[in-house]
Design a protein around this motif. Sequence first.
Motif, PDB file in Angstrom:
ATOM      1  N   LEU A  45       0.864  -1.182   0.000  1.00  0.00           N
ATOM      2  CA  LEU A  45       0.000   0.000   0.000  1.00  0.00           C
ATOM      3  C   LEU A  45       0.898   1.228   0.000  1.00  0.00           C
ATOM      4  N   CYS A  46       0.678   2.126  -0.946  1.00  0.00           N
ATOM      5  CA  CYS A  46       1.423   3.387  -1.024  1.00  0.00           C
ATOM      6  C   CYS A  46       0.410   4.521  -0.971  1.00  0.00           C
ATOM      7  N   MET A  47       0.505   5.326   0.076  1.00  0.00           N
ATOM      8  CA  MET A  47      -0.401   6.458   0.274  1.00  0.00           C
ATOM      9  C   MET A  47       0.358   7.760   0.048  1.00  0.00           C
ATOM     10  N   PRO A  48      -0.191   8.686  -0.765  1.00  0.00           N
ATOM     11  CA  PRO A  48       0.474   9.975  -0.931  1.00  0.00           C
ATOM     12  C   PRO A  48       0.247  10.871   0.286  1.00  0.00           C
ATOM     13  N   LEU A  49       1.264  11.632   0.628  1.00  0.00           N
ATOM     14  CA  LEU A  49       1.128  12.670   1.646  1.00  0.00           C
ATOM     15  C   LEU A  49       0.955  13.979   0.890  1.00  0.00           C
ATOM     16  N   LEU A  70      -7.231  -5.538   2.899  1.00  0.00           N
ATOM     17  CA  LEU A  70      -7.783  -4.314   3.460  1.00  0.00           C
ATOM     18  C   LEU A  70      -9.170  -4.048   2.894  1.00  0.00           C
ATOM     19  N   SER A  71     -10.060  -3.621   3.759  1.00  0.00           N
ATOM     20  CA  SER A  71     -11.408  -3.258   3.334  1.00  0.00           C
ATOM     21  C   SER A  71     -11.431  -1.788   2.918  1.00  0.00           C
ATOM     22  N   GLY A  72     -12.549  -1.369   2.381  1.00  0.00           N
ATOM     23  CA  GLY A  72     -12.724   0.042   2.021  1.00  0.00           C
ATOM     24  C   GLY A  72     -12.572   0.947   3.228  1.00  0.00           C
ATOM     25  N   SER A  73     -13.085   0.521   4.375  1.00  0.00           N
ATOM     26  CA  SER A  73     -12.947   1.352   5.581  1.00  0.00           C
ATOM     27  C   SER A  73     -11.509   1.360   6.076  1.00  0.00           C
ATOM     28  N   ASP A  74     -10.774   0.259   5.891  1.00  0.00           N
ATOM     29  CA  ASP A  74      -9.347   0.241   6.234  1.00  0.00           C
ATOM     30  C   ASP A  74      -8.601   1.274   5.388  1.00  0.00           C
ATOM     31  N   SER A  77      -9.261   4.719   6.522  1.00  0.00           N
ATOM     32  CA  SER A  77      -8.497   5.030   7.736  1.00  0.00           C
ATOM     33  C   SER A  77      -7.048   5.371   7.400  1.00  0.00           C
ATOM     34  N   PHE A  78      -6.452   4.642   6.464  1.00  0.00           N
ATOM     35  CA  PHE A  78      -5.089   4.959   6.034  1.00  0.00           C
ATOM     36  C   PHE A  78      -5.041   6.330   5.362  1.00  0.00           C
ATOM     37  N   LYS A  79      -6.076   6.669   4.612  1.00  0.00           N
ATOM     38  CA  LYS A  79      -6.133   7.983   3.965  1.00  0.00           C
ATOM     39  C   LYS A  79      -6.200   9.086   5.018  1.00  0.00           C
ATOM     40  N   LYS A  80      -7.002   8.885   6.053  1.00  0.00           N
ATOM     41  CA  LYS A  80      -7.084   9.866   7.137  1.00  0.00           C
ATOM     42  C   LYS A  80      -5.753  10.007   7.853  1.00  0.00           C
ATOM     43  N   LEU A  81      -5.074   8.866   8.056  1.00  0.00           N
ATOM     44  CA  LEU A  81      -3.753   8.887   8.678  1.00  0.00           C
ATOM     45  C   LEU A  81      -2.771   9.684   7.821  1.00  0.00           C
ATOM     46  N   SER A  82      -2.762   9.433   6.537  1.00  0.00           N
ATOM     47  CA  SER A  82      -1.829  10.147   5.659  1.00  0.00           C
ATOM     48  C   SER A  82      -2.129  11.641   5.633  1.00  0.00           C
ATOM     49  N   ASN A  83      -3.404  12.012   5.710  1.00  0.00           N
ATOM     50  CA  ASN A  83      -3.753  13.442   5.776  1.00  0.00           C
ATOM     51  C   ASN A  83      -3.239  14.083   7.055  1.00  0.00           C
TER      52      ASN A  83
END
Length: 86
Positions: A45-49, A70-74, A77-83
């Motif tokens: 999983l690669c999330m942009p900051l 990972l589910s859609g809600s997972d 949550s990772f997107k919220k973390l990266s934000n």
Amino acid sequence: PLWQSNNVHGYVFETKEAIYTERLVRSENEDENFLASHIGFTSFLCMPLILQQKVIGFLDFSISDKPMILSGSDLESFKKLSNQVA
């Protein structure tokens, strides 16, 4: 380099969208193939900051002993973390 779209980080940099793969497949980028085969990534999983509409970095998560499912809600949550990190 990040501006090349034939690697994961380049694609995420260009699109500003996360990439998640439950099972890695062969990449167009030989450096990524080398790392995946020698480190043994199974899932990635690669999330942009993103700050002020610009990608300032990445959060990468990987697992090697089993698929990372990972589910859609997972992913949300990772997107919220990266934000928050950005």
